[in-house]
Design an enzyme around this catalytic site. Structure first.
Site, PDB file in Angstrom:
ATOM      1  N   ASP A 151       3.378  10.371  -0.457  1.00  0.00           N
ATOM      2  CA  ASP A 151       3.038   8.881  -0.628  1.00  0.00           C
ATOM      3  C   ASP A 151       3.606   7.914  -1.221  1.00  0.00           C
ATOM      4  O   ASP A 151       4.613   8.393  -1.843  1.00  0.00           O
ATOM      5  CB  ASP A 151       1.506   9.011  -1.288  1.00  0.00           C
ATOM      6  CG  ASP A 151       0.897   7.730  -1.371  1.00  0.00           C
ATOM      7  OD1 ASP A 151       0.427   6.973  -0.197  1.00  0.00           O
ATOM      8  OD2 ASP A 151       0.316   7.451  -2.402  1.00  0.00           O
ATOM      9  N   ALA A 172       2.726   4.229  -3.320  1.00  0.00           N
ATOM     10  CA  ALA A 172       2.097   3.805  -4.390  1.00  0.00           C
ATOM     11  C   ALA A 172       1.191   4.776  -5.066  1.00  0.00           C
ATOM     12  O   ALA A 172       0.275   5.752  -4.546  1.00  0.00           O
ATOM     13  CB  ALA A 172       1.173   2.520  -4.092  1.00  0.00           C
ATOM     14  N   ALA A 193     -12.221  -1.025  -6.681  1.00  0.00           N
ATOM     15  CA  ALA A 193     -11.065  -1.061  -5.656  1.00  0.00           C
ATOM     16  C   ALA A 193     -10.246   0.039  -5.639  1.00  0.00           C
ATOM     17  O   ALA A 193      -9.874   0.092  -4.419  1.00  0.00           O
ATOM     18  CB  ALA A 193     -10.313  -2.274  -6.424  1.00  0.00           C
ATOM     19  N   HIS A 216      -9.932   0.247   3.959  1.00  0.00           N
ATOM     20  CA  HIS A 216     -10.182  -0.136   2.629  1.00  0.00           C
ATOM     21  C   HIS A 216     -11.111  -1.304   2.242  1.00  0.00           C
ATOM     22  O   HIS A 216     -12.098  -1.026   1.615  1.00  0.00           O
ATOM     23  CB  HIS A 216      -8.795  -0.253   1.896  1.00  0.00           C
ATOM     24  CG  HIS A 216      -8.950   0.013   0.333  1.00  0.00           C
ATOM     25  ND1 HIS A 216      -8.226   0.925  -0.325  1.00  0.00           N
ATOM     26  CD2 HIS A 216      -9.809  -0.862  -0.449  1.00  0.00           C
ATOM     27  CE1 HIS A 216      -8.537   0.820  -1.533  1.00  0.00           C
ATOM     28  NE2 HIS A 216      -9.416  -0.168  -1.738  1.00  0.00           N
ATOM     29  N   ARG A 224      -4.984   7.815   7.436  1.00  0.00           N
ATOM     30  CA  ARG A 224      -5.725   8.787   6.805  1.00  0.00           C
ATOM     31  C   ARG A 224      -7.328   8.836   6.840  1.00  0.00           C
ATOM     32  O   ARG A 224      -7.743   7.496   7.034  1.00  0.00           O
ATOM     33  CB  ARG A 224      -5.346   8.728   5.228  1.00  0.00           C
ATOM     34  CG  ARG A 224      -3.765   8.949   5.287  1.00  0.00           C
ATOM     35  CD  ARG A 224      -3.438   8.392   3.624  1.00  0.00           C
ATOM     36  NE  ARG A 224      -1.973   8.735   3.367  1.00  0.00           N
ATOM     37  CZ  ARG A 224      -1.396   8.013   2.397  1.00  0.00           C
ATOM     38  NH1 ARG A 224      -2.010   7.080   1.847  1.00  0.00           N
ATOM     39  NH2 ARG A 224       0.029   8.167   2.342  1.00  0.00           N
ATOM     40  N   ASP A 268      -1.404  10.878  -4.379  1.00  0.00           N
ATOM     41  CA  ASP A 268      -2.317  10.751  -5.539  1.00  0.00           C
ATOM     42  C   ASP A 268      -3.948  10.508  -5.180  1.00  0.00           C
ATOM     43  O   ASP A 268      -4.575  10.276  -6.056  1.00  0.00           O
ATOM     44  CB  ASP A 268      -1.993   9.499  -6.331  1.00  0.00           C
ATOM     45  CG  ASP A 268      -2.051   8.232  -5.579  1.00  0.00           C
ATOM     46  OD1 ASP A 268      -1.329   8.269  -4.377  1.00  0.00           O
ATOM     47  OD2 ASP A 268      -2.706   7.414  -6.268  1.00  0.00           O
TER      48      ASP A 268
END
Length: 270
Positions: A12, A14, A45, A56, A161, A187
């Site tokens: 990944d 970030a 968030a 998101h 994802r 993460d």
């Protein structure tokens, strides 16, 4: 290279390779919603982190407290058109600000160098759309983070994802013949589930990413007991998502790869 050895690691971005704490997307979601008069906390968030950015936003609007704010302000439930409008507000803010959060995570450069010495290919994927990745990639390269392939969250028709699509697109691009010889490092839970759905070994990161909620300054100031509490909480989340291993950050990856190769040599599969 033996078919009992690893062939590639898919990262990944970030919270994994760059942007300790995954602050760029998290803070900008807060800022984008604020332009509509909606208050979103950093913890809220970060909850859906790992999804594509439009999904998101859709997930945040489904949070009861946020949806209640929306209905109180606009007198109706949010719609698909509202998701699009927030996304259109979010994107230029993200593009403008992402460079401020592009520093490599400590240990990432050395880890990538060690992978190349081992002959491993380095793939990557992100919830960032391609427009944002076009900003991130050259900045990361200038700082020493170089990958062999990168897939953005909005460029595959099948979606993002937790589906396996971006991870598998890396395998196609890198000509890796066996998913069992690949490791996905992420993460977030959706990123871990992505790796599991692709049939890969998966490694979750406990302290460097969005779920930990730590800025670099907060990480540096935290006591060992505070870090351990966060570590255990995120570890539980990642294991529930199917992670084979959970480590603090990418700096701790190499011993995990050694153990995976031991397991491969013994005939184990993810």
């Amino acid at each position: 290279m033996s078919d009992k050895q690893l062939a590639a690691v898919i990262f990944d971005w970030a919270g994994t390779l760059v942007d300790f704490g995954s602050l760029a997307p998290t803070q900008i979601f807060v800022d984008a919603f604020a332009t509509f008069g909606i208050t979103v906390s950093l913890a809220q968030a970060s909850g859906p982190m790992g999804l594509s950015k439009r999904h998101h936003i859709q997930s945040l609007l489904a949070v009861p407290e946020i949806q209640q704010q929306w209905q109180a302000r606009f007198g109706r439930p949010s719609s698909e058109a509202d998701i699009d409008e927030i996304y259109e507000r979010f994107m230029p803010m993200q593009i403008a600000k992402v460079g401020e959060y592009s520093a490599p995570i400590p240990g990432a450069i050395d880890t990538l160098a060690a992978l190349r010495q081992r002959g491993l290919k380095i793939g990557s994927c992100s919830g960032y759309p391609r427009q944002v990745m076009e900003v991130v990639l050259p900045l990361a390269k200038a700082a020493g983070i170089v990958v062999d392939h990168a897939v953005a969250g909005d460029e595959l028709p099948a979606g993002g994802r937790p589906g396996a699509y971006m991870a598998l697109a890396n395998l196609l691009a890198l000509a890796i013949p066996d998913v069992c010889r690949c490791v996905k490092v992420d993460d977030t839970r959706p990123g871990i589930e992505e790796g599991r759905n692709a049939g890969m070994w998966t490694v979750g990161l406990a302290l460097s990413g969005a779920p930990a909620g730590l800025t670099p300054a907060a990480f540096a100031a935290a006591t060992p007991a505070e870090l351990d509490a966060i570590r255990q909480r995120v570890r539980t989340e990642h294991l529930a998502g199917g992670a084979h291993y959970v480590i603090d950050s990418v700096a701790d990856l190499l011993p995990v790869l050694d153990d995976i190769e031991r397991r491969l040599a013994a005939g184990e599969r993810p």
